[in-house]
Design an enzyme around this catalytic site. Structure first.
Site, PDB file in Angstrom:
ATOM      1  N   TYR A  38       0.825  -1.219   0.000  1.00  0.00           N
ATOM      2  CA  TYR A  38       0.000   0.000   0.000  1.00  0.00           C
ATOM      3  C   TYR A  38       0.859   1.269   0.000  1.00  0.00           C
ATOM      4  O   TYR A  38       0.470   2.287  -0.552  1.00  0.00           O
ATOM      5  CB  TYR A  38      -0.904   0.037   1.242  1.00  0.00           C
ATOM      6  CG  TYR A  38      -2.276  -0.528   1.033  1.00  0.00           C
ATOM      7  CD1 TYR A  38      -2.458  -1.827   0.600  1.00  0.00           C
ATOM      8  CD2 TYR A  38      -3.408   0.246   1.285  1.00  0.00           C
ATOM      9  CE1 TYR A  38      -3.723  -2.351   0.417  1.00  0.00           C
ATOM     10  CE2 TYR A  38      -4.674  -0.266   1.110  1.00  0.00           C
ATOM     11  CZ  TYR A  38      -4.830  -1.552   0.678  1.00  0.00           C
ATOM     12  OH  TYR A  38      -6.089  -2.062   0.511  1.00  0.00           O
TER      13      TYR A  38
ATOM     14  N   LYS B 235       2.447 -15.179   2.755  1.00  0.00           N
ATOM     15  CA  LYS B 235       2.660 -15.859   1.466  1.00  0.00           C
ATOM     16  C   LYS B 235       4.161 -16.121   1.353  1.00  0.00           C
ATOM     17  O   LYS B 235       4.807 -15.740   0.380  1.00  0.00           O
ATOM     18  CB  LYS B 235       2.114 -14.987   0.329  1.00  0.00           C
ATOM     19  CG  LYS B 235       2.075 -15.653  -1.045  1.00  0.00           C
ATOM     20  CD  LYS B 235       1.029 -16.756  -1.164  1.00  0.00           C
ATOM     21  CE  LYS B 235       1.182 -17.476  -2.511  1.00  0.00           C
ATOM     22  NZ  LYS B 235       0.294 -18.655  -2.629  1.00  0.00           N
TER      23      LYS B 235
ATOM     24  N   ASP C  48      -3.710 -17.938   0.551  1.00  0.00           N
ATOM     25  CA  ASP C  48      -4.695 -18.591  -0.328  1.00  0.00           C
ATOM     26  C   ASP C  48      -5.464 -19.661   0.458  1.00  0.00           C
ATOM     27  O   ASP C  48      -6.688 -19.770   0.366  1.00  0.00           O
ATOM     28  CB  ASP C  48      -4.033 -19.160  -1.589  1.00  0.00           C
ATOM     29  CG  ASP C  48      -2.767 -19.959  -1.315  1.00  0.00           C
ATOM     30  OD1 ASP C  48      -2.253 -19.941  -0.168  1.00  0.00           O
ATOM     31  OD2 ASP C  48      -2.269 -20.622  -2.242  1.00  0.00           O
TER      32      ASP C  48
ATOM     33  N   ASP D 233      -6.895  -6.529   3.841  1.00  0.00           N
ATOM     34  CA  ASP D 233      -7.973  -5.841   3.119  1.00  0.00           C
ATOM     35  C   ASP D 233      -8.917  -6.871   2.511  1.00  0.00           C
ATOM     36  O   ASP D 233     -10.142  -6.790   2.663  1.00  0.00           O
ATOM     37  CB  ASP D 233      -7.356  -4.958   2.021  1.00  0.00           C
ATOM     38  CG  ASP D 233      -8.405  -4.210   1.222  1.00  0.00           C
ATOM     39  OD1 ASP D 233      -9.336  -3.661   1.832  1.00  0.00           O
ATOM     40  OD2 ASP D 233      -8.295  -4.187  -0.025  1.00  0.00           O
TER      41      ASP D 233
ATOM     42  N   ASP E 137     -12.883  -8.307   4.109  1.00  0.00           N
ATOM     43  CA  ASP E 137     -14.137  -8.243   3.347  1.00  0.00           C
ATOM     44  C   ASP E 137     -14.765  -9.631   3.264  1.00  0.00           C
ATOM     45  O   ASP E 137     -15.978  -9.796   3.403  1.00  0.00           O
ATOM     46  CB  ASP E 137     -13.904  -7.725   1.913  1.00  0.00           C
ATOM     47  CG  ASP E 137     -14.160  -6.223   1.775  1.00  0.00           C
ATOM     48  OD1 ASP E 137     -13.858  -5.489   2.730  1.00  0.00           O
ATOM     49  OD2 ASP E 137     -14.651  -5.793   0.709  1.00  0.00           O
TER      50      ASP E 137
END
Ligand code: IPM
Ligand code: MG
Length: 355
Positions: free
Chosen positions: A135, A190, A222, A246, A250
């Site tokens: 970001y 990851k 994942d 993020d 959601d």
């Protein structure tokens, strides 16, 4: 209690208005001051985060934030877009720890798209690092590719980066939170592909050793995305970076039936916080008295808990919200047959009455 109220765009103004009513009804020594932010601020001043708004936010103990964004701003240069306001506030105020709880209320178990037996009783906390990662990493930009099969073409690039101390401090927040909950923490990364995430995983394991009373695990992102819909109750606290957080937050919000129910707190290291619903400005339903104000009202409860140490007042608000759900009142996003559909203002009225 000095509170900056930044309603923003779209449904932001409607939902913060209801949260402000609830805060005022508590009769606590509170000073609330409002300022424009996002598209609303851009329209007035040409800047989505005007210096007057930033100054107000700096001077406040806590910030109640609505939502920002709108289609009309999508073509503006990036630094003028509404999203820059919330990113700027997070960065300028050092709000690195983003707490996003997902709780399934028994009354709303059927509002989830997942089966009740998968989500009922769910209570997880996603802790998202908020001021680092891809970001904010430099360099970034769009340039001309210097080599490779696409040489000469436009090429976009961003930088994922995390420093050791940056990972360490968010992990400490996570382990401290886990100690007050079910004492399980899963770090999501990851590391099988990315160097930054290898460091993330290594530091997470080092910090975990300082908290032998908390059950520690790590998971690739994942797999975590898959596990969140397969068996979400296996998690207690999830700690992850800005980008993955993020996305996963959601996803987790929908386990609870509606993103319109999800509050959040973004804290720095001196308990100053920005409190906002995790949903966006929803321009399609703005101004129609349709938005669910509960995420913002619950964010105000988090404010009382984390910035003002008023657990009593936080619980009062949360109990009032529970009560209106038990009464069967529902905004459109959580409506099901047999319940009573109400608008934004009526939901606010009901919470006030329950208070
Ligand atoms: C969020 C939002 C923001 C983010 C946007 C509006 C910049 O999606 O708070 O999750 O990506 O962090
Ligand atoms: Mg988001």
């Amino acid at each position: 209690m000095k509170i900056a109220v930044l309603p923003g765009d779209g449904i932001g103004t409607e939902i913060t208005a209801q949260a402000v009513r609830v805060l005022k009804a508590l009769n606590l020594p509170m000073e609330l001051e409002e300022a424009p932010v996002g598209g609303a601020a851009y329209d007035r001043t040409g800047d989505p985060l005007p210096s007057a708004t930033l100054d107000l936010a700096r001077a406040a103990d806590a910030i109640l934030f609505g939502a920002v964004g709108g289609w009309q701003y999508d073509k503006l240069p990036r630094e003028k877009r509404p999203e820059q306001a919330v990113l700027g506030l997070r960065k300028h105020l050092g709000l690195f720890a983003n707490l996003r709880p997902s709780i399934v209320y028994p009354e709303l178990v059927n509002a989830s798209t997942l089966k009740p037996e998968v989500v009922s009783g769910l209570d997880i906390l996603i802790l998202r690092e908020l001021t680092g990662d891809i970001y904010f990493g430099q360099p970034r930009g769009i340039r001309v590719a210097a080599d490779g099969p696409f040489k000469g073409q436009r090429e976009g690039f961003d930088t994922m980066r995390y420093a050791d101390g940056e990972i360490r401090r968010i992990m400490h927040v996570g382990f401290a939170a886990a100690r007050k909950r079910s004492r399980r923490l899963c770090s999501v990364d990851k590391a099988n592909v990315l160097e930054t995430m290898q460091l993330w995983k290594d530091v997470a394991a080092e910090v975990a050793a300082e908290y032998p009373d908390v059950e520690y695990s790590s998971m690739y992102v994942d797999n975590a995305a898959m596990q969140l819909v397969r068996n979400p109750r296996q998690f207690d606290v999830i700690v992850t970076g800005n980008m993955f957080g993020d996305i996963l937050s959601d996803e987790a919000s929908m386990l609870t039936g509606s993103i319109g129910m999800q509050p959040s707190a973004s804290l720095n290291d001196s308990r100053k916080g920005l409190y906002e619903p995790i949903h966006g400005s929803a321009p399609d339903i703005a101004g129609k008295n349709l938005a669910n104000p509960l995420a913002t009202i619950l964010s105000a409860a988090m404010m009382l808990r984390y910035s003002f140490d008023r657990e009593d007042a936080a619980v009062r608000i949360e109990s009032a919200v529970r009560k209106v759900l038990v009464q069967g009142l529902r905004t459109a996003d959580i409506y099901e047959s047999g319940t009573t559909k109400v608008g934004t203002v009526e939901m606010g009225d009901a919470v006030l009455k329950a208070l």
